[in-house]
Design a protein around this motif. Structure first.
Motif, short mmCIF file in Angstrom:
data_model
loop_
_atom_site.label_atom_id
_atom_site.label_comp_id
_atom_site.label_asym_id
_atom_site.label_seq_id
_atom_site.Cartn_x
_atom_site.Cartn_y
_atom_site.Cartn_z
N LYS A 29 0.85 -1.20 0.00
CA LYS A 29 0.00 0.00 0.00
C LYS A 29 0.88 1.25 0.00
O LYS A 29 2.06 1.19 0.32
CB LYS A 29 -0.92 0.02 1.23
N PRO B 259 -3.82 1.09 -1.80
CA PRO B 259 -3.19 0.94 -3.12
C PRO B 259 -3.92 1.79 -4.16
O PRO B 259 -4.67 1.28 -4.99
CB PRO B 259 -3.33 -0.56 -3.40
N TRP C 95 -3.28 3.15 -6.90
CA TRP C 95 -3.08 2.91 -8.33
C TRP C 95 -4.10 1.93 -8.91
O TRP C 95 -4.30 1.89 -10.11
CB TRP C 95 -1.67 2.39 -8.59
N SER C 96 -4.76 1.15 -8.04
CA SER C 96 -5.77 0.21 -8.51
C SER C 96 -7.19 0.72 -8.24
O SER C 96 -8.16 0.00 -8.49
CB SER C 96 -5.58 -1.15 -7.82
N GLN C 97 -7.29 1.94 -7.76
CA GLN C 97 -8.60 2.49 -7.38
C GLN C 97 -9.03 3.57 -8.36
O GLN C 97 -9.23 4.74 -8.00
CB GLN C 97 -8.53 3.01 -5.95
N LYS C 98 -9.20 3.17 -9.61
CA LYS C 98 -9.52 4.13 -10.68
C LYS C 98 -11.02 4.31 -10.89
O LYS C 98 -11.45 5.25 -11.55
CB LYS C 98 -8.88 3.67 -12.00
N TYR D 20 -14.51 4.81 -6.05
CA TYR D 20 -13.45 5.21 -5.11
C TYR D 20 -13.39 6.72 -4.90
O TYR D 20 -12.56 7.22 -4.15
CB TYR D 20 -12.09 4.72 -5.60
#
Length: 316
Positions: free
Chosen positions: A66, A298, A300-303, A307
């Protein structure tokens, strides 16, 4: 007559084309040789550095997959007035490829573990907005200075970009600016500690920060906003324990400028606030950041749109 002129011009163009190709080939060969030499020199310097020992608490927190995202209430001095805004600090560990000098995509012997800090500042000056961002990469394998720093400033008048890359005893500096007096420039400065690495270094162990007289390269944000010469400046650093944390401050002797960071007393030594004070055309200028909220996630994975609520929790 027209055909003759065309033939002459075509021959001339071909001649210049051949010369250009030859120069490119020569340049490429020289660059390869220089790169290999520089890489070898940098490896020798790296081997001479003291190993950095990371605590288990550090590893448990920073190698959990994270990033740490912290939002701050920003009070930014600009053009003789105080501007309200928001600042964000994003800390994350990642592999850094020392050949291409970017985040590594794949495992390699050329990679070094680093902690990266991305800092943003957003505020308005009258009708138009300012957006400032810097990225700092500090090694986690050796007691070393930042190996790369970049900073960009965007506002309605134009934008600037500046980058420092560590090479042995120097930093290679690249500068691009919309100001005619700056335009495009490449030069070297002495390899010393950088102001941009201070908040990253504090996250490892505030009590081990250097104190007393030292040379320091000011933050790239300050250098560009104030158009100050990029070079190491004489400074004095101090560290002290206060009731609710640690305070690390630096006074620049020739710049009439002071910076300070306040951290937690316990790991992970979160940055609680920061301050910058300097003389701005005879008037005192003070900028501050005060912690609002921290998330470990994290990002970068929460596009996805779902979110978006995380921005609300950070009050952004």
């Amino acid at each position: 007559m027209t055909n003759s002129i065309f033939t002459i011009r075509l021959k001339t163009m071909n001649k210049f084309l051949y010369i250009a190709i030859a120069l490119i080939i020569t340049s490429c060969n020289s660059k390869t040789s220089s790169t290999n030499t520089d890489h070898s020199t940098d490896n020798n310097r790296l081997e001479s550095l003291e190993d950095l020992t990371l605590t288990q608490d550090f590893k448990d927190y920073w190698y959990s997959g994270k990033a740490e995202i912290s939002s701050y209430e920003l009070s930014q001095s600009r053009y003789g007035e105080m501007r309200d805004g928001k600042s964000v600090m994003i800390f994350v560990t990642e592999p850094f490829n020392t050949v291409d000098e970017v985040k590594a995509d794949n495992p390699s012997d050329d990679n070094r573990p680093v902690m990266k800090l991305n800092v943003t500042r957003n505020f308005n000056t009258g009708i138009y907005p300012y957006s400032i961002m810097s990225s700092t990469f500090l090694p986690l394998d050796k007691k070393d200075n930042a190996i790369k720093i970049s900073s960009s400033i965007q506002e309605w008048c134009g934008h600037t970009y500046m980058q420092l890359n560590q090479y042995d005893k120097v930093y290679d500096v690249s500068l691009f600016s919309y100001f005619q007096s700056e335009q495009e420039d490449y030069f070297e400065v002495e390899h010393v500690m950088t102001e941009n690495q201070i908040p990253v270094q504090l996250r490892i162990d505030p009590t081990s920060m250097p104190t007393g007289d030292l040379k320091l390269i000011p933050s790239l944000e300050y250098l560009r906003l104030k158009h100050v010469e990029t070079k190491p400046y004489e400074a004095t650093a101090s560290f002290r324990e206060i009731e609710d944390g640690y305070l690390y401050s630096v006074r620049y002797k020739d710049l009439d400028r002071i910076i300070a960071f306040k951290t937690q007393k316990e790991a992970p030594y979160k940055i609680l606030s920061w301050m910058e004070r300097y003389n701005d055309n005879g008037q005192p200028a003070v900028s501050t950041g005060t912690l609002i909220k921290t998330l470990n996630t994290p990002y970068w994975s929460q596009k996805g749109s779902e979110y978006q609520v995380l921005r609300d929790s950070l009050q952004l």
